[in-house]
Design an enzyme around this catalytic site. Structure first.
Site, PDB file in Angstrom:
ATOM      1  N   GLU B 265      54.226  13.492  59.887  1.00  0.00           N
ATOM      2  CA  GLU B 265      55.241  14.272  60.607  1.00  0.00           C
ATOM      3  C   GLU B 265      55.719  15.297  59.598  1.00  0.00           C
ATOM      4  O   GLU B 265      56.234  14.935  58.540  1.00  0.00           O
ATOM      5  CB  GLU B 265      56.333  13.315  61.093  1.00  0.00           C
ATOM      6  CG  GLU B 265      57.313  13.935  62.041  1.00  0.00           C
ATOM      7  CD  GLU B 265      58.554  14.379  61.335  1.00  0.00           C
ATOM      8  OE1 GLU B 265      58.571  15.541  60.869  1.00  0.00           O
ATOM      9  OE2 GLU B 265      59.491  13.581  61.231  1.00  0.00           O
ATOM     10  N   CYS B 302      64.382  16.633  60.408  1.00  0.00           N
ATOM     11  CA  CYS B 302      63.119  17.165  60.951  1.00  0.00           C
ATOM     12  C   CYS B 302      63.364  17.935  62.237  1.00  0.00           C
ATOM     13  O   CYS B 302      62.560  18.776  62.623  1.00  0.00           O
ATOM     14  CB  CYS B 302      62.156  16.028  61.270  1.00  0.00           C
ATOM     15  SG  CYS B 302      62.079  14.760  60.031  1.00  0.00           S
TER      16      CYS B 302
END
Lengths: 527, 527
Positions: B265, B302
């Site tokens: 990720e 994120c």
């Protein structure tokens, strides 16, 4: 029903032949060329095929599952309607017998119907709903809903050995189309007339079903695969073929600016392990059945048993003697292509030259015919770190190895490469003493058999035609059976979306009647 | 509960410090070093950690799901029991406020409990049974049964920004342990004391639960990641971090003799798209909420909104004015590490030097503190093929872009890179005119929000924390939520196995009480 063969590429519902390079369909037995030439796709044509697939994707992925199911059913009908002339063409290109071709045609259309059933069953949606918890402390939970959608255009590489079931309308195409992904098929050069007839069947089905023309595309060529895999519009790759070819595609896909997944089914020797009581009770029968399995389809099957292992005993010696007789009794058969034949000859030569190996059955055959081969190898070869016996020989050959004891068998199972299948020939009373062997095999293969033979891959929900590398490039997938659709799906989550904007699979009233995971419980009720 | 920090690597239940290189845990705010040094794992120690995981795998993967669930519950309890001294340590290493650390600890333990629930629910088994059809013509069907098993040892790379929830006991570890996969964690160098305390908690839970010691391993080091990913025993990788770091791991994993999947990720700018009626009705409120979302956790999330887009209008101009005020009102905060701060400064400098960009809010802050930044960029920058605005700036910064019209908005959405999230600020009456925008965003992001803000990632069944590249390396996975377990499972098929040798999930009597796909129908009954 007769269609004229053009040899042109299929791009977004049109035919295109802009290239200067042509290829020829050769009869497997005679090498004689088909009168029509096939045009290798130019770079621009490869790109155009990908662009057509990409353009079709937004509309196709949003079609109701029932519409896609009807399309797959229509393909199945068109395949079933391909007649005697079609069977003759396939036989000319592949040297496969008519009965096998008819069986494979039915398998291929039934595979389409299986995915239609999956679409109607609806579990592929993977619908999950977590309702909002507005009063939760310290923070409210929003409404969250997850569904799976097609990943995007998929490149499919037709396999040589199943001109129907693993090719233009084969498992990868069926799974991708079911998932909502348009495809660009690279036709195998070994059966281009077959490919064109199947492509026409798919196009007729697309027209009848009203799906966008770019959902199906097909290109011809020897060197077009790299450009296809590197095209930015392609989002996944399905491949069945050699380890070398599959690994090359994996490496290309991994090196793209945007890496994409490759599902390559590549190389497996499908060990058959003979346990003592089974050998004692039915060694001769196993030898005969095994020889038939090795020779089936001229050994040109991914699940061909290439290694037969047992522990030293009089029963094992007798088994080897009978296997020798049974293998020698198998008739030579014509291979799929001259290249397949050359590879087989090279594989046999490689085995023959190994130290500590003995050829028990062998011999030459004329033209593109392959004679069955049986080798017996020293256990040391099996434990050679270079693993020369684990390199697949594609054709009707197998190697028998006699091991010293149970420990050596376990040692081998622990170091064996990944396989599509691992088979035990075992009586019930053999098994309690070999539970550790089974546990080891679970970690090495996609499909575990007790008795039976790995050739013959059932198309159903429970099948796994996959396995750890080098059997495939990703042990988490299967290229046969309904789970194959998962390779081409990705999850998407909607947070606080108004009900009417959600995909039907996620709407509160459950209009599709799906079994859904709602607030942690599987239920078919509306929310 | 107080544990002494040793700085030694965790290998199969033992501690090991054979290396010559030591690392130091630095306080995020002051840079002051913790008194105990941490020993970078030697090559032999990396290999030993992988070997310990590989040795534990056969036994651990076979444990009943209930045993693994109890282990996860025990980890949750141990995490919850970490006290004030632990919170103080995490705060020293990361500069995160105590409330956030306590919240993250609860999130992390609840994540373990969610996976325990998944194990008890049993759908992860993916049990499928196709019974034999002995009388089928032309060929009988064998009995085929499919179940999913853990793929093998998983390498987990701790993230800098969630020292608990995406680190040693974070989502990747929880999903891997649930799947039956031992882990080797590479502790993030930014919070090694925290990592050690969490590792001790996991080891206590392992001891209490009686799972094999090698199920959990942890190594320290800067340069140990490559050897870990290349180790033949590792079968998958979980990573949360930068695009550069994640891509490097993907490339290494793809180049192995046996390639393995990497779930990285990596990079997302999480666009916020403002539709006209929402802007008109609540532009000021959105500006205030958005500024809080950008500044949340010092922007070190994120899902931080790095791009804000709307169509030119007086309402949009007013919104930008208010956003400027709201961003200017956000206080500077200390970043996680000096490296994070340096990266943020470099990102801000890069943005500042772009042609056609204006800094609306900015300024310096002392030490490792980051001041919030707001930029306004010309639409041309958004359509620049080099995509300079799509490069993530990790920290409390965002860029506003005013587009000419709806068409330009759709153009951008169509060419935008893959994202973890895409958010619309929209009134109900905005939406009918923007259905095409939503369809485009579905193809670009893992999670789609209407209203709300992407920061705050709920841990639940329906969450997707994933998305097309470069948001992640594989859009088919999620690193948050219960679907994350699927990344570490592979299917295995049993053909004609005697009932008593089948895994309980597949036995005829359904001893686990699972919902299974039997002969094409989902049912909880015995066969």
């Amino acid at each position: 029903m007769t269609t004229s063969i053009l040899g042109h590429n299929y791009i977004g519902g049109q035919r295109s032949a802009r290239g200067a390079i042509t290829l020829h369909s050769l009869a497997a037995a005679s090498g004689e060329a088909y009168p029509v030439a096939f045009y290798e796709a130019t770079d621009a044509e490869v790109d155009a095929a990908v662009a057509a697939a990409a353009a079709a994707y937004p509309r196709y992925r949003k079609l109701p599952a029932e519409k896609r199911a009807a399309f797959l059913d229509a393909i199945a009908e068109e395949l079933d309607a391909l007649g005697e002339d079609f069977v003759a063409e396939v036989a000319r290109e592949t040297a496969l017998p008519s009965a096998r071709i008819l069986g494979e045609r039915t398998r291929t259309s039934n595979q389409m119907r299986l995915f239609a059933k999956v679409l109607r069953r609806g579990d592929f949606h993977g619908a999950r709903i977590d309702h909002a918890l507005p009063d939760r402390q310290p923070l409210a939970r929003p409404d969250l809903r997850q569904v799976k959608m097609g990943i995007g255009p998929v490149a499919v590489f037709g396999a040589s050995n199943f001109p129907l079931a693993f090719s233009v309308a084969g498992g990868d195409t069926a799974a991708a189309l079911a998932a909502g992904c348009p495809v660009v098929v690279k036709a195998h050069t070994g059966h281009m007339v077959t490919s064109e007839r199947v492509a026409d069947a798919i196009e007729r089905a697309a027209t009848r079903s009203g799906v966008p023309a770019g959902v199906f595309n097909m290109i011809y060529g020897v060197d077009v695969g790299a450009r296809l895999v590197k095209a930015s519009g392609i989002q996944a790759v399905g491949f069945t073929g050699s380890l070398k070819g599959g690994r090359a595609l994996c490496d290309m896909a991994a090196a793209r600016p945007q890496p994409i997944p490759v599902f390559a089914e590549m190389s497996s020797i499908n060990p058959i392990i003979l346990l003592p009581l089974a050998l004692h009770k039915r060694g001769n029968a196993i030898a005969n059945e095994l020889a038939a399995s090795v020779a089936m389809g001229c050994g040109q099957l991914c699940t061909n048993p290439g290694l037969v292992i047992g522990v030293r005993s009089p029963d094992f010696s007798e088994f080897v003697g009978q296997l020798k007789k049974a293998m020698a009794a198998q008739a030579p058969q014509t291979m799929l292509t001259a290249a397949t034949h050359a590879n087989y000859a090279a594989g046999i030569k490689r085995l023959t030259q190994l130290p500590g190996i003995e050829m028990l059955v062998g011999g030459d055959a004329s033209g593109n015919q392959a004679a069955p081969h049986l080798f017996k190898a020293d256990a040391a070869l099996l434990f050679n770190p270079a693993a020369p016996l684990e390199e697949e020989v594609f054709g009707p050959a197998t190697v028998v190895v006699e091991l010293a004891d149970r420990e050596q068998l376990l040692d081998f199972a622990a170091r064996m490469h990944g396989q599509l299948t691992a088979t035990l020939q075992a009586e019930r009373d053999d098994l309690p003493a070999y539970q550790d062997l089974i546990e080891c095999l679970e970690e090495k293969a996609g499909r575990l058999l007790i008795n039976g033979y790995p050739t013959g891959v059932e198309v159903c929900d429970a099948m796994v035609h996959g396995g750890p590398y080098p059997a495939t490039s990703d042990a988490r997938g299967t290229s046969v059976g309904s789970l194959a659709i998962e390779r081409f799906l990705r999850p998407v989550c909607y947070q606080n979306y108004p009900d009417e904007l959600l995909p039907p699979a996620l709407q509160e009233a459950n209009p599709l009647g799906l079994l859904r995971l709602i607030d942690g419980t599987m239920t078919r009720t509306a929310c």
